[in-house]
Design a protein around this motif. Structure first.
Motif, PDB file in Angstrom:
ATOM      1  N   GLU A   1      -9.778   6.601  -2.517  1.00 14.21           N
ATOM      2  CA  GLU A   1      -8.952   7.691  -1.998  1.00 14.21           C
ATOM      3  C   GLU A   1      -9.751   8.976  -2.169  1.00 14.21           C
TER       4      GLU A   1
ATOM      5  N   ILE B   1      -9.083  -4.780   6.345  1.00  7.78           N
ATOM      6  CA  ILE B   1      -9.185  -3.433   5.786  1.00  7.78           C
ATOM      7  C   ILE B   1      -8.308  -2.504   6.611  1.00  7.78           C
TER       8      ILE B   1
ATOM      9  N   TRP C   1      -6.914  -6.411   1.980  1.00  2.22           N
ATOM     10  CA  TRP C   1      -6.082  -7.592   1.757  1.00  2.22           C
ATOM     11  C   TRP C   1      -6.896  -8.840   2.090  1.00  2.22           C
TER      12      TRP C   1
ATOM     13  N   TRP D   1      -7.574   0.361   1.986  1.00  2.53           N
ATOM     14  CA  TRP D   1      -6.924  -0.756   1.303  1.00  2.53           C
ATOM     15  C   TRP D   1      -7.477  -2.058   1.864  1.00  2.53           C
TER      16      TRP D   1
ATOM     17  N   HIS E   1       0.837  -1.188   0.000  1.00  2.00           N
ATOM     18  CA  HIS E   1       0.000   0.000   0.000  1.00  2.00           C
ATOM     19  C   HIS E   1       0.883   1.253   0.000  1.00  2.00           C
ATOM     20  N   GLU E   2       0.266   2.409  -0.026  1.00  3.09           N
ATOM     21  CA  GLU E   2       0.977   3.685   0.011  1.00  3.09           C
ATOM     22  C   GLU E   2       0.566   4.453   1.263  1.00  3.09           C
TER      23      GLU E   2
ATOM     24  N   PRO F   1      -2.402  -5.864  -1.851  1.00  2.00           N
ATOM     25  CA  PRO F   1      -3.587  -5.098  -1.457  1.00  2.00           C
ATOM     26  C   PRO F   1      -4.400  -4.646  -2.670  1.00  2.00           C
ATOM     27  N   ARG F   2      -5.615  -4.233  -2.363  1.00  2.99           N
ATOM     28  CA  ARG F   2      -6.487  -3.624  -3.361  1.00  2.99           C
ATOM     29  C   ARG F   2      -6.963  -2.289  -2.803  1.00  2.99           C
ATOM     30  N   ARG F   3      -6.758  -1.201  -3.572  1.00  2.92           N
ATOM     31  CA  ARG F   3      -7.183   0.110  -3.123  1.00  2.92           C
ATOM     32  C   ARG F   3      -8.695   0.224  -3.321  1.00  2.92           C
ATOM     33  N   LEU F   4      -9.405   0.524  -2.237  1.00  2.00           N
ATOM     34  CA  LEU F   4     -10.854   0.676  -2.317  1.00  2.00           C
ATOM     35  C   LEU F   4     -11.250   2.097  -2.709  1.00  2.00           C
TER      36      LEU F   4
ATOM     37  N   ILE G   1      -0.410   3.227   7.885  1.00  2.00           N
ATOM     38  CA  ILE G   1      -1.716   2.713   8.316  1.00  2.00           C
ATOM     39  C   ILE G   1      -2.071   3.284   9.687  1.00  2.00           C
TER      40      ILE G   1
ATOM     41  N   SER H   1      -7.049   6.988   2.283  1.00  2.00           N
ATOM     42  CA  SER H   1      -7.295   5.885   1.357  1.00  2.00           C
ATOM     43  C   SER H   1      -7.609   4.636   2.159  1.00  2.00           C
TER      44      SER H   1
END
Length: 735
Positions: free
Chosen positions: A131, A94, A118, A116, A77-78, A126-129, A81, A114
């Motif tokens: 932003e 999440i 997993w 994310w 992720h970016e 991960p998948r970005r949900l 967290i 954002s």
């Protein structure tokens, strides 16, 4: 803290960054300690207790709770967290990432976040949900992991509620009616299938609680404010089929209602008094509430929602005001935490009660814990109850009559210590008034509690032989425990109407003395605990400190204006007075044989007196401290004195040479009972300013030169008097 649905796994985040994991089926076994890199900010446990997700320091982790499992970081992720959440089945994790984008000028920075996702089996993919602008305050995940809801905070706007579902870019749930969204923990709810979202909102002025606003996600523009209000102190009571329990605005009843306008609220009535706290079972078939009425006191009521006007009053307990109520998920057990009140201020006298809902007149008091409980949890099947305070966690099994099991010892500051003469066993008084025992020969073993008392312990005294521990509680009642068996409850001693504020115990543990604020000294024979205390002396002076020597045959008391008074408490002889050159003596200590007396002065002086020698009342001065002496102690063999001043400095002195030995130790506790010494000065125990325990093991008696060691042994013999006269040990060894 989080508990698995079956109650078998318990996880807790500690202040020092560690995560504690316990198997509640084996509470005597030391729990696992997971070392996180940073203090834990959020924590989530799967329903079956096999996977733990945490966040802290901008990093997210997945921890298999099995002993052989290794943690895996959430990566790919970016940003850092801030919050994690997990689906009940443990398959979806999440994480929320809050970032701040610098603006063109100071004060014009922009907040963005954002989300994310997993899968637990692929923490690096991960998948970005989404932003978007704002900052995430809370997130919750539906049980199946297909929907996420969050409270989004904006610097200049009201908080917003959003929902993201699989394949959906996000939906804002509209709020109307002037409500403001709360940002407190546990104020956000999403149903198991992700179709319903509820949130706590600030209610109108004058209301006794907050409001609940509910949405069906398919109709985000149609919020519904549920009738009634919710308890300010607990989470929203919602069943798995999205029925919400509230109390009526006037507190005279309960309302159980569905989320659509077509659902007619079910009114639950029949209780006596105004409703305070509420709880609902997972299936919505059982409701519970408390009432606090001046006439009848606190009561607990139970409804079968199929009979809404005929509640059962749970009886059989004796307690104060109810602080917290929990109803197990299956509705089989109710647990309430009560606290006594004195002069309107809640004391430590808490009681925890458990009812099986099938036997509403036969509660069981859950006993054996120490200190104040701030939170309780109950498993869905009501077989496990867990209570936690600031520094300890306790477990009860409702199917047995066993007292509380302590999970992994005490984790808080220590404000008073005592040590046995052999240096093997230590007792300490926690910041919260609890009392603990450590086996210093087994440093990895958790501390063990002394139990039985309800109020905070303010002072302790431990016999040198390690057989007896004594303490005074917040009301001035004196308690004694078998120091070798801390799991046996202590007992309160009787016979005084005064509040005891200080204690001393003889080396063999047989004699215990205490003093009150009026100058009266009381005594107990601990081998006869049922006998009332007797008055030893009524002084015309108020007392600061007392100490016993020679197995109770020598008693010394530091007074406000008469110096130190010494006498044999059994003979009733006239007290002898010992003083220093200046200042008052605040702290006193006696050697085990009762021959050496040490005192600490308000001016920073440490004085010693040979009370078996001449009638000389003026002692020897040990100079070096620059502030008032807060604590002084003498080794059992009469060779060493240790003193601590109010600036946190500890000094060690040799009695023979009347001088300081070793370096000054700095940064230690400045209150009474902050240091302890064993019989031959080989073990020193001290608490620092943060309440941490420090232990020193000295292999020899401070590595004193052979001359000093021999002279110390010889100085009381007739030969010394004949050949050396009044020569001191220091003069004899260093002419």
């Amino acid at each position: 803290m989080a508990m698995a649905a079956d109650g078998r796994t318990l996880a807790g985040a500690l202040d020092d960054g560690r995560i504690a994991l316990w198997n509640t089926a084996d509470p005597d076994r030391t729990g696992r300690s997971l070392s996180a890199q940073y203090p834990v900010y959020s924590l989530a446990l799967s329903g079956d207790g096999t996977i733990l997700a945490t966040s802290g320091g901008g990093v997210g982790w997945l921890w298999p709770t099995a002993a052989s499992g290794r943690p895996r970081a959430l990566t790919g992720h970016e940003g850092g967290i801030s919050e994690v959440a997990m689906s009940a089945d443990g398959t979806t994790v999440i994480a929320a990432v809050n970032i701040q984008i610098p603006g063109p000028a100071p004060g014009e920075d922009r907040d963005r976040f954002s989300l994310w996702a997993w899968t637990a089996t692929a923490p690096a993919v991960p998948r970005r949900l989404t932003e978007q602008p704002g900052t995430v305050d809370q997130i919750k995940v539906s049980a199946d992991g297909k929907a996420v809801t969050g409270i989004i905070r904006h610097s200049s706007k009201n908080n917003e509620v959003w929902v993201w579902r699989t394949g959906d870019p996000g939906t804002k749930l509209r709020l109307s009616g002037g409500h403001r969204i709360s940002s407190l923990r546990d104020d956000l709810f999403i149903s198991a299938n992700g179709a319903t979202v509820a949130v706590r909102a600030d209610n109108q002025p004058g209301s006794r609680g907050d409001a609940v606003v509910v949405w069906t996600v398919d109709e985000p523009g149609k919020p519904r404010r549920m009738a009634g209000d919710v308890d300010l102190r607990s989470a929203i009571s919602i069943s798995t089929d999205s029925k919400i329990l509230t109390r009526t605005p006037d507190g005279t009843g309960l309302l159980l209602q569905g989320i659509t306008k077509a659902d007619t609220p079910l009114r639950l009535t029949g209780q006596q008094g105004i409703i305070d706290q509420i709880a609902l079972s997972d299936d919505g078939s059982t409701a519970a509430a408390t009432t606090n009425d001046r006439g009848s006191g606190s009561q607990v009521w139970l409804w079968d929602t199929a009979a809404p006007s005929r509640p059962q009053r749970l009886s059989g307990y004796v307690g104060g005001t109810i602080e917290q109520i929990l109803l197990s998920g299956a509705g089989r057990g109710i647990d309430v935490l009560t606290a006594a009140e004195e002069s309107g201020q809640t004391k430590y006298d808490q009681q925890l009660w458990h009812w099986d809902t099938a036997a509403p007149d036969r509660p069981r008091e859950l006993t054996g814990h120490q200190g104040r409980l701030s939170r309780i949890e109950v498993s869905a099947n009501a077989t496990v109850v867990v209570g936690s305070g600031d520094y300890a966690t306790w477990l009860w099994r409702t199917s047995t009559d066993e007292r509380a099991r302590l999970l992994d010892g005490y984790h808080g500051p220590v404000h008073g210590v005592a040590l046995t003469s052999d240096g093997r066993i230590a007792a300490g008084r926690g910041k919260d008034g609890t009392v603990w025992r450590w086996d210093l020969t087994r440093p990895a073993e958790p501390s063990r509690p002394f139990i039985g008392q309800r109020l905070a312990i303010t002072e302790i005294a431990l016999s040198a032989n390690g057989h007896l521990l004594a303490g005074t509680d917040a009301r001035g009642t004196v308690w004694i425990w078998d120091a070798a068996s801390p799991l046996f409850p202590g007992r309160a001693l009787r016979g005084t109407h005064a509040q005891i504020i200080g204690l001393a115990v003889s080396a063999n543990g047989r004699t215990l003395v205490g003093f009150d604020g009026q100058g009266t000294i009381w005594a107990w024979d601990t081998s006869r605990p049922d006998q009332a205390a007797r008055i030893l002396h009524r002084l015309h002076e108020k007392i600061k400190d007392v100490t016993l020597g020679a197995n109770g045959r020598v008693l010394a008391a530091a007074t406000y204006s008469a110096g130190v008074l010494v006498w044999d408490p059994l003979d009733g002889e006239t007290a002898r007075s010992f003083t220093g050159l200046k200042g008052e003596i605040d702290q006193v200590a006696l050697s085990a044989n009762g021959e050496l007396l040490a005192g600490g002065g308000s001016g920073g002086e440490v004085w010693t007196w040979d009370i078996q020698g001449s009638d000389q009342q003026l002692g020897h001065l040990l100079a070096g401290h620059r502030s008032a002496i807060a604590n002084v102690t003498v080794s059992t063999d009469e060779t060493t004195i240790v003193s601590a001043d109010s600036d946190g400095h500890i000094r060690m002195w040799t009695v023979a040479a009347q001088g300081q030995i070793g370096p000054v130790l700095s940064g230690y506790l400045t209150s009474e009972q902050g240091i302890a010494l064993d019989d031959n000065a080989s073990t020193l125990l001290a608490t620092d300013s943060d309440g941490n325990l420090h232990l020193w093991q000295m292999a020899t008696r401070h590595s004193m030169p052979a001359c000093v060691t021999l002279a110390e042994r010889m100085r009381r013999t007739p030969e010394w008097k004949q050949h050396l006269g009044e020569t001191s040990v220091q003069e004899a060894c260093h002419p």
